[in-house]
Design an enzyme around this catalytic site. Structure first.
Site, PDB file in Angstrom:
ATOM      1  N   THR A   1      -1.548   3.877   4.763  1.00  0.00           N
ATOM      2  CA  THR A   1      -0.478   4.833   4.513  1.00  0.00           C
ATOM      3  C   THR A   1       0.548   4.719   5.614  1.00  0.00           C
ATOM      4  O   THR A   1       0.168   4.449   6.751  1.00  0.00           O
ATOM      5  CB  THR A   1      -1.102   6.249   4.568  1.00  0.00           C
ATOM      6  OG1 THR A   1      -2.062   6.331   3.532  1.00  0.00           O
ATOM      7  CG2 THR A   1      -0.093   7.347   4.456  1.00  0.00           C
TER       8      THR A   1
ATOM      9  N   ARG B   1      -7.077   9.953  -8.955  1.00  0.00           N
ATOM     10  CA  ARG B   1      -7.569  10.213  -7.600  1.00  0.00           C
ATOM     11  C   ARG B   1      -6.397  10.546  -6.664  1.00  0.00           C
ATOM     12  O   ARG B   1      -5.373   9.865  -6.667  1.00  0.00           O
ATOM     13  CB  ARG B   1      -8.327   8.990  -7.070  1.00  0.00           C
ATOM     14  CG  ARG B   1      -8.897   9.146  -5.660  1.00  0.00           C
ATOM     15  CD  ARG B   1      -7.979   8.587  -4.591  1.00  0.00           C
ATOM     16  NE  ARG B   1      -8.610   8.598  -3.258  1.00  0.00           N
ATOM     17  CZ  ARG B   1      -7.964   8.320  -2.143  1.00  0.00           C
ATOM     18  NH1 ARG B   1      -6.685   7.997  -2.167  1.00  0.00           N
ATOM     19  NH2 ARG B   1      -8.584   8.346  -0.982  1.00  0.00           N
ATOM     20  N   VAL B   2      -6.571  11.585  -5.887  1.00  0.00           N
ATOM     21  CA  VAL B   2      -5.559  11.955  -4.896  1.00  0.00           C
ATOM     22  C   VAL B   2      -6.237  11.928  -3.528  1.00  0.00           C
ATOM     23  O   VAL B   2      -7.339  12.465  -3.368  1.00  0.00           O
ATOM     24  CB  VAL B   2      -4.975  13.355  -5.190  1.00  0.00           C
ATOM     25  CG1 VAL B   2      -4.053  13.810  -4.072  1.00  0.00           C
ATOM     26  CG2 VAL B   2      -4.218  13.349  -6.523  1.00  0.00           C
ATOM     27  N   GLY B   3      -5.582  11.307  -2.566  1.00  0.00           N
ATOM     28  CA  GLY B   3      -6.134  11.248  -1.210  1.00  0.00           C
ATOM     29  C   GLY B   3      -5.579  12.356  -0.336  1.00  0.00           C
ATOM     30  O   GLY B   3      -5.073  13.372  -0.813  1.00  0.00           O
ATOM     31  N   ASP B   4      -5.657  12.133   0.956  1.00  0.00           N
ATOM     32  CA  ASP B   4      -5.191  13.135   1.929  1.00  0.00           C
ATOM     33  C   ASP B   4      -3.679  13.146   2.105  1.00  0.00           C
ATOM     34  O   ASP B   4      -3.096  14.142   2.523  1.00  0.00           O
ATOM     35  CB  ASP B   4      -5.825  12.841   3.298  1.00  0.00           C
ATOM     36  CG  ASP B   4      -5.453  11.447   3.817  1.00  0.00           C
ATOM     37  OD1 ASP B   4      -5.491  10.487   3.018  1.00  0.00           O
ATOM     38  OD2 ASP B   4      -5.119  11.316   5.013  1.00  0.00           O
TER      39      ASP B   4
ATOM     40  N   THR C   1       2.026   6.952   0.377  1.00  0.00           N
ATOM     41  CA  THR C   1       1.044   5.894   0.126  1.00  0.00           C
ATOM     42  C   THR C   1       0.857   5.664  -1.374  1.00  0.00           C
ATOM     43  O   THR C   1       1.143   6.563  -2.177  1.00  0.00           O
ATOM     44  CB  THR C   1      -0.313   6.302   0.739  1.00  0.00           C
ATOM     45  OG1 THR C   1      -1.211   5.205   0.712  1.00  0.00           O
ATOM     46  CG2 THR C   1      -0.957   7.468   0.024  1.00  0.00           C
TER      47      THR C   1
ATOM     48  N   THR D   1      -4.258   8.335   8.657  1.00  0.00           N
ATOM     49  CA  THR D   1      -4.433   7.231   7.724  1.00  0.00           C
ATOM     50  C   THR D   1      -5.919   6.895   7.659  1.00  0.00           C
ATOM     51  O   THR D   1      -6.686   7.282   8.538  1.00  0.00           O
ATOM     52  CB  THR D   1      -3.599   6.005   8.147  1.00  0.00           C
ATOM     53  OG1 THR D   1      -3.773   4.970   7.170  1.00  0.00           O
ATOM     54  CG2 THR D   1      -4.025   5.465   9.501  1.00  0.00           C
ATOM     55  N   GLY D   2      -6.300   6.198   6.596  1.00  0.00           N
ATOM     56  CA  GLY D   2      -7.709   5.848   6.440  1.00  0.00           C
ATOM     57  C   GLY D   2      -8.316   6.519   5.221  1.00  0.00           C
ATOM     58  O   GLY D   2      -7.587   6.855   4.287  1.00  0.00           O
ATOM     59  N   HIS D   3      -9.610   6.701   5.259  1.00  0.00           N
ATOM     60  CA  HIS D   3     -10.314   7.233   4.088  1.00  0.00           C
ATOM     61  C   HIS D   3      -9.964   8.703   3.860  1.00  0.00           C
ATOM     62  O   HIS D   3     -10.460   9.597   4.553  1.00  0.00           O
ATOM     63  CB  HIS D   3     -11.820   7.039   4.257  1.00  0.00           C
ATOM     64  CG  HIS D   3     -12.213   5.606   4.156  1.00  0.00           C
ATOM     65  ND1 HIS D   3     -11.989   4.703   5.189  1.00  0.00           N
ATOM     66  CD2 HIS D   3     -12.760   4.903   3.136  1.00  0.00           C
ATOM     67  CE1 HIS D   3     -12.397   3.497   4.799  1.00  0.00           C
ATOM     68  NE2 HIS D   3     -12.866   3.592   3.564  1.00  0.00           N
ATOM     69  N   GLY D   4      -9.109   8.900   2.862  1.00  0.00           N
ATOM     70  CA  GLY D   4      -8.542  10.220   2.621  1.00  0.00           C
ATOM     71  C   GLY D   4      -9.591  11.280   2.362  1.00  0.00           C
ATOM     72  O   GLY D   4      -9.417  12.443   2.739  1.00  0.00           O
TER      73      GLY D   4
ATOM     74  N   SER E   1       0.820  -1.211   0.000  1.00  0.00           N
ATOM     75  CA  SER E   1       0.000   0.000   0.000  1.00  0.00           C
ATOM     76  C   SER E   1       0.856   1.263   0.000  1.00  0.00           C
ATOM     77  O   SER E   1       0.347   2.368   0.189  1.00  0.00           O
ATOM     78  CB  SER E   1      -0.923  -0.005   1.227  1.00  0.00           C
ATOM     79  OG  SER E   1      -0.169  -0.167   2.405  1.00  0.00           O
TER      80      SER E   1
HETATM   81  N1  ASP Z   1      -5.290   7.880   3.442  1.00  0.00           N
HETATM   82  C1  ASP Z   1      -4.950   7.070   2.293  1.00  0.00           C
HETATM   83  C2  ASP Z   1      -5.709   7.553   1.097  1.00  0.00           C
HETATM   84  O1  ASP Z   1      -6.847   7.946   1.240  1.00  0.00           O
HETATM   85  C3  ASP Z   1      -5.172   5.616   2.480  1.00  0.00           C
HETATM   86  C4  ASP Z   1      -4.943   5.047   3.851  1.00  0.00           C
HETATM   87  O2  ASP Z   1      -4.220   5.619   4.648  1.00  0.00           O
HETATM   88  O3  ASP Z   1      -5.498   4.023   4.171  1.00  0.00           O
HETATM   89  O4  ASP Z   1      -5.192   7.474   0.010  1.00  0.00           O
END
Ligand code: ASP
Length: 331
Positions: free
Chosen positions: A188, A216-219, A206, A239-242, A86
């Site tokens: 991440t 797509r770009v996350g956080d 990440t 970390t998680g849903h960006g 990841s």
């Molecule tokens: N935060 C990351 C993203 O949204 C993914 C993750 O940390 O699980 O790309």
């Protein structure tokens, strides 16, 4: 004239400071009501791979090195590992089979560098650092980021490993985009550190959500969302849903809460609670969302909180390197 009590306190601190090793540094100017030892150096990072990343970061911090160098070195280890699927080399691709990487870095002087949707380069964190140190900009994306990386001597190579490719081919059969909470089809590495000199820095890197839309770009590469550092206050990473972290400018919120006097733990908790409230207001299902924050302040106190059970993080300080599990909101 300074009081005898103040004088005695200052001399006691001065003599202890002389005796201190780099692992047990005392603050030079402790406030009147604070006589505690500052816990530094210390490094924190997200998930299980944080353990080995912390070990690597400690090769810098344990010798009195700079937090910025430590966090870059620490997360590079995970970027370079094809078995960590990841992050970096071997990261899972987007729905078009392209591995696109996001990363950012921030030092003790509000210097920032960020790269998003970068292809063909194993170490986006070092490209982010080069953007920070060698360009007038703070963020490069896509082809421009790749061109810059190549111009700086980064090797352009295939970073889609056979394992990630075959998983993607399997995914194509259903083509269903479904990030699964706590399962490593994302995750991440975010790392924050306080060095022996009392300076904070952070890094975040990440491959983002597996099988995301191309572009797509996350956080994670967004300063204030995936990472934020204020050397007067503290540092936080996510970390998680960006998408949810960006919506709430999550790590900036955590650091601002610490500025207002919250402990790192309380700041992470309140930031998660904000996401929980907003998710409810938007009539979205909280069970489908995970966000975890880790935070560190100038004294080397740390904390973490997440939406649901399953997130963990690694801490390395004088007590050694260990995994910890934070409390969570959804019980
Ligand atoms: N935060 C990351 C993203 O949204 C993914 C993750 O940390 O699980 O790309």
């Amino acid at each position: 004239m300074q009081s005898r009590r103040k004088f005695l306190k200052k001399s006691a601190i001065a003599s202890l400071a002389l005796a201190a090793s780099p692992l047990d540094v005392l603050a030079k100017d402790l406030p009147e009501n604070n006589s505690t030892v500052i816990n530094r150096p210390i490094v924190l990072s997200t998930w299980n791979f944080g353990l080995k990343a912390n070990e690597e970061a400690w090769t810098v911090l344990g010798k009195g090195g700079r937090a910025l160098d430590a966090v870059e070195k620490g997360v590079r280890l995970v970027e370079n590992d094809p078995n960590e699927r990841s992050v970096g080399y071997g990261g899972r691709p987007d729905r078009d089979g392209r591995v696109t990487l996001d990363a950012c870095i921030m030092d003790e002087n509000y210097n920032i560098g960020s790269v998003a949707c970068l292809e063909h380069i194993k170490n986006p964190i070092s490209v982010a650092r080069a953007i920070m140190e060698k360009t007038p900009h703070v963020m490069l994306v896509g082809d421009g980021a790749l061109q810059f990386a190549v111009s700086q001597g980064f090797k352009k190579e295939n970073i889609l490993t056979p394992e990630s490719e075959s998983e993607w081919k399997e995914w194509l059969k259903d083509s269903k985009y479904q990030p699964i909470v706590n399962i490593e089809n994302h995750d991440t590495i975010g790392m924050i550190a306080l060095d022996a000199n009392g300076n904070l820095s952070g890094a975040c890197t990440t491959s983002g959500m597996a099988f995301k839309m191309h572009g797509r770009v996350g956080d994670s590469p967004i300063i204030g969302a995936g990472l934020f550092v204020d050397n007067e206050v503290g540092a936080a990473t996510a970390t998680g849903h960006g998408e949810e972290v960006i919506r709430t400018v999550g790590t900036h919120l955590v650091v601002e809460l610490m500025r207002q006097g919250r402990s790192p733990q309380q700041a992470c908790k309140e930031a998660v609670e904000r996401i929980v409230q907003i998710t409810k207001r938007r009539n979205k299902n909280l069970k489908d969302i995970q966000v975890g924050f880790i935070a560190l302040n100038k004294k080397g106190e740390y904390g973490s909180f997440c939406i649901q059970d399953g997130f963990n993080f690694a801490v390395y300080d004088q007590k050694g390197n260990r995994l910890e599990k934070p409390d969570f909101a959804l019980k």
